[in-house]
Every structure is written in C-alpha cells, then in structure tokens.
Design a protein around this motif. Structure first.
Motif, mmCIF file in Angstrom:
data_model
loop_
_atom_site.group_PDB
_atom_site.id
_atom_site.type_symbol
_atom_site.label_atom_id
_atom_site.label_comp_id
_atom_site.label_asym_id
_atom_site.label_seq_id
_atom_site.Cartn_x
_atom_site.Cartn_y
_atom_site.Cartn_z
ATOM 1 N N SER A 173 0.814 -1.215 0.000
ATOM 2 C CA SER A 173 0.000 0.000 0.000
ATOM 3 C C SER A 173 0.849 1.267 0.000
ATOM 4 C CB SER A 173 -0.916 0.011 1.228
ATOM 5 O OG SER A 173 -0.192 0.343 2.405
ATOM 6 N N ARG A 174 2.167 1.111 0.015
ATOM 7 C CA ARG A 174 3.107 2.229 0.146
ATOM 8 C C ARG A 174 2.901 2.938 1.477
ATOM 9 N NH1 ARG A 174 2.666 6.379 -3.923
ATOM 10 N NH2 ARG A 174 4.840 6.858 -3.525
ATOM 11 N N GLY A 175 2.713 2.118 2.514
ATOM 12 C CA GLY A 175 2.432 2.631 3.842
ATOM 13 C C GLY A 175 3.672 2.781 4.696
ATOM 14 N N MET A 176 3.519 2.579 6.022
ATOM 15 C CA MET A 176 4.572 2.980 6.951
ATOM 16 C C MET A 176 4.419 2.256 8.275
ATOM 17 S SD MET A 176 6.945 5.475 7.224
ATOM 18 C CE MET A 176 7.944 6.114 8.545
ATOM 19 N N VAL A 177 5.550 1.928 8.898
ATOM 20 C CA VAL A 177 5.584 1.421 10.278
ATOM 21 C C VAL A 177 6.579 2.259 11.061
ATOM 22 C CG1 VAL A 177 6.159 -0.514 11.788
ATOM 23 C CG2 VAL A 177 4.955 -0.938 9.630
ATOM 24 N N GLY A 178 6.137 2.754 12.222
ATOM 25 C CA GLY A 178 7.023 3.460 13.135
ATOM 26 C C GLY A 178 7.511 2.514 14.214
ATOM 27 N N LEU A 179 8.821 2.325 14.333
ATOM 28 C CA LEU A 179 9.398 1.432 15.333
ATOM 29 C C LEU A 179 9.037 1.904 16.736
ATOM 30 C CD1 LEU A 179 11.593 -0.949 15.806
ATOM 31 C CD2 LEU A 179 13.073 0.977 16.446
ATOM 32 N N ASN A 180 8.387 1.030 17.498
ATOM 33 C CA ASN A 180 7.995 1.323 18.873
ATOM 34 C C ASN A 180 9.196 1.079 19.793
ATOM 35 O OD1 ASN A 180 6.743 1.342 21.450
ATOM 36 N ND2 ASN A 180 4.815 0.631 20.573
ATOM 37 N N PHE A 181 9.516 2.041 20.655
ATOM 38 C CA PHE A 181 10.635 1.890 21.577
ATOM 39 C C PHE A 181 10.270 1.105 22.833
ATOM 40 C CE2 PHE A 181 12.623 6.258 20.194
ATOM 41 C CZ PHE A 181 12.781 5.766 18.910
ATOM 42 N N ALA A 182 9.010 0.731 22.998
ATOM 43 C CA ALA A 182 8.595 0.021 24.208
ATOM 44 C C ALA A 182 9.348 -1.300 24.327
ATOM 45 C CB ALA A 182 7.091 -0.240 24.191
ATOM 46 N N THR A 183 9.979 -1.515 25.465
ATOM 47 C CA THR A 183 10.818 -2.699 25.642
ATOM 48 C C THR A 183 10.036 -4.001 25.486
ATOM 49 O OG1 THR A 183 10.502 -2.445 28.031
ATOM 50 C CG2 THR A 183 12.514 -1.543 27.097
#
Length: 353
Positions: free
Chosen positions: A253-263
C-alpha cells in the motif's frame, strides 16, 4: 549537528491531563520526569511528531499489577471494558485543548501542523511540529459527528481502537507470546469510520487493531496502511507486533511502520525491563526494512506511554539511537529517511498533497 527526528507516537498529553496544575513545569521548563518536555525535545533533535489523545480506563479496585506481569512472561492481560462516549469525549476534548495550549504557551517554539507542507515549514523555521492524533476512537460517536469536530480542531491521525473494544472494532490484548489474530473485525460503524477518514484525509493508525480489523481496513481503505508505533512479530511474538503478512500488505500500500521503543515489544523475551542493549532495536529495524523497504520505516517512540531501553532513556537519547544506527552500518541517506523523510512522505501521500 543533531539529526532532526519526526516521531510517530507519544503520550505527553496524558501526562498533562493527569497533572493540569503543573502544565507549565511539565511542558515549558521540564521537571526531569517522563520522556518529553520542550527543552529536552529541542536538545534531542525531536523536530516533530504525532501527539496522542488517549483516554485511560478507570482504575479498577484490586486490579493486578500489570507492569509486574509484563516483566514476567508469559502473560495475558484482560482487555479493559469499552468506555462510554459520555466518559471519553470530555477527556478527549480536554486533551485536544492541552495540545492547543502547548502551541500558544511555547511562544513560537512549537506549532500545530495540519499538512506535510506545514511540517516541513516548521523544520525550516526551527520550530517543533505537532500533529493531533487520537489513540482509540472512544470520543467519536457512531454517527461520526464528533469526527468532523476533532478534524476542525486539527485531528489528522486516528487509531480506531486502543487495546480494548470500541463501537468501531477490537484491539489486541497485551499477551506474550501471542498473535494479533484475537477476535472479530470492524463493526458497520467501523467501516463507516474508515470511509469517512479516507474522505477527510485522516491517517488510520493500525497499531492496536487486531488482525481481522487490520484486514478490513486494508480491504476498505484507499490510503496507505500505517502503523504509527508497532514492531515485528517475527522478532518479538507479542500480540501488539505485526506479522510478516501484515508487513507485506503495508509495503504493497506504500504505507509505513514506526518502530515502537517500548521494551515489551522489542525484547525477544517479551520482558518490560529497560536493561537491554541495542541489538533488539537493530534486529527489529533490520527485519522491518528487509520486509518493507527503506522508504516505509520510521520511529514511533511511545514516549511517555511505555518503558524504553536504558540506552535511550528519554527524548535526549535520540542522538544515541542515531549513533547506534551509524555503528550498525546504516548510511546518512537511510538514517535521514528513518528519522524524518519517510514520515513526511507517507503523510503527504495520505493527506493528498
């Protein structure tokens, strides 16, 4: 020179909501608590991000210590009950007001943005860009009238659910190990919400949505699929992380994921402890980039909403994260995409600019 960072998710509005008498000290001067305040954001290179309106569930008497449970896997935390509209809506409006106040009180250091062009303009001016986001749509009525009100206030990103049910769909429970396949898909109201968000050019955040709901959004939406703060299930098998099949759909979809910093979503053992090195962070990024490509990954810190690795600590640890990426072999062009460019590009595509 500090690398400017656009962050896909933070919860400072919740901190302000919980301590309204200390707004000035929390935001303007900083108390040395939590992860975010204006001075530390400027020091750490935090140049823009999504600011979440999130309505917490009331504390139930005798509830278990969920934080302790999440540091001793395996665990399964029962989903909170659905929040009534009449409870959630005043709190959400109050939190939107906090964000508007942050802009005014900062005297030009922080700017609420509604377009990608405004975000880029804020960066050029040396001003922190804020985007109004909603994590869980409990404040939106089934008829969606409130959606238009919040949009007029500046809402440009919305997650239909947090990890509890709404009238629109079902969130994933906090479970480790587990998969996001945890329940039914979107309701009819949820499907109307997707279409209305598409029409208003509001980002649909998939981060807390279960797999059936994710599939429904993918089938209905004409916008890029975006998870503002999620990680790779193949590395850490938490219900909150995305499977490779979901990552493939986001890429298509030409989308996006933001890396979560939660351990808890980074560590392969699923523990909450911040006592960890950079290796889990790098493993997730390598996997996300390998599956999505270099143009569809960024950061979604969950600052002020989660325990983060000791190497990051708070927003002033962003330069240490960038240094770890450089040490891992990521070049300047890739780092600029991860830190800033990919977010602005996907928002531009979603918002129709």
């Amino acid at each position: 020179m500090v690398q400017p960072v656009f962050d896909g998710h933070n919860d400072i509005l919740l901190r302000l909501q919980m301590a309204p008498g200390r707004r000035d000290s929390i935001w303007l001067t900083g108390e040395g608590r939590g992860h975010l305040d204006l001075p530390r954001m400027r020091a750490g290179g935090f140049a823009g991000g999504m600011f979440a309106i999130y309505v917490p569930s009331p504390c139930a008497p005798g509830a278990p210590d969920y934080m302790a449970m999440m540091d001793a896997p395996p665990y399964e935390i029962e989903l909170p009950a659905m929040l009534p509209l009449e409870w959630a809506q005043p709190i959400a409006l109050s939190m939107a007001g906090h964000l508007l106040w942050m802009e005014r009180a900062s005297e030009g250091a922080f700017r609420l943005c509604r377009t990608a062009a405004e975000i880029e303009g804020a960066r050029r001016d040396g001003v922190i860009a804020g985007v109004m986001h909603m994590e869980g749509a409990e404040a939106i009525d089934p008829g969606l009238d409130a959606l238009h009100v919040f949009h007029a206030l500046g809402l440009r990103s919305l997650g239909p659910v947090w990890s509890r049910p709404t009238v629109f769909g079902h969130g994933v429970p906090f479970r480790f190990p587990g998969t996001p396949d945890t329940g039914p898909g979107l309701s009819d109201a949820g499907k109307r919400l997707v279409r209305s968000c598409n029409a208003l050019r509001i980002v649909l955040d998939l981060s807390h949505l279960n797999e059936a709901g994710f599939n429904d959004v993918a089938a209905l939406s004409d916008a890029p699929l975006i998870a503002t703060h999620s990680n790779a299930h193949a590395v850490t098998p938490s219900t909150r992380n995305l499977t490779d099949r979901q990552l493939d759909m986001i890429r298509e979809s030409r989308g996006m994921v933001g890396l979560n910093f939660a351990t808890v979503f980074l560590r392969p053992d699923g523990r909450r402890s911040p006592d960890m090195g950079w290796e889990p962070v790098l493993r997730h990024l390598d996997h996300l980039i390998g599956r999505l490509g270099e143009d569809h990954v960024g950061f979604g810190s969950d600052f002020d909403g989660a325990e983060v690795p000791q190497g990051i600590g708070d927003v002033t640890g962003l330069p240490a994260l960038i240094a770890a990426l450089e040490g891992h072999g990521y070049g300047p062009a890739l780092i600029e995409k991860l830190a800033w460019g990919n977010w602005v590009s996907v928002l531009r595509r979603t918002w129709g600019e």
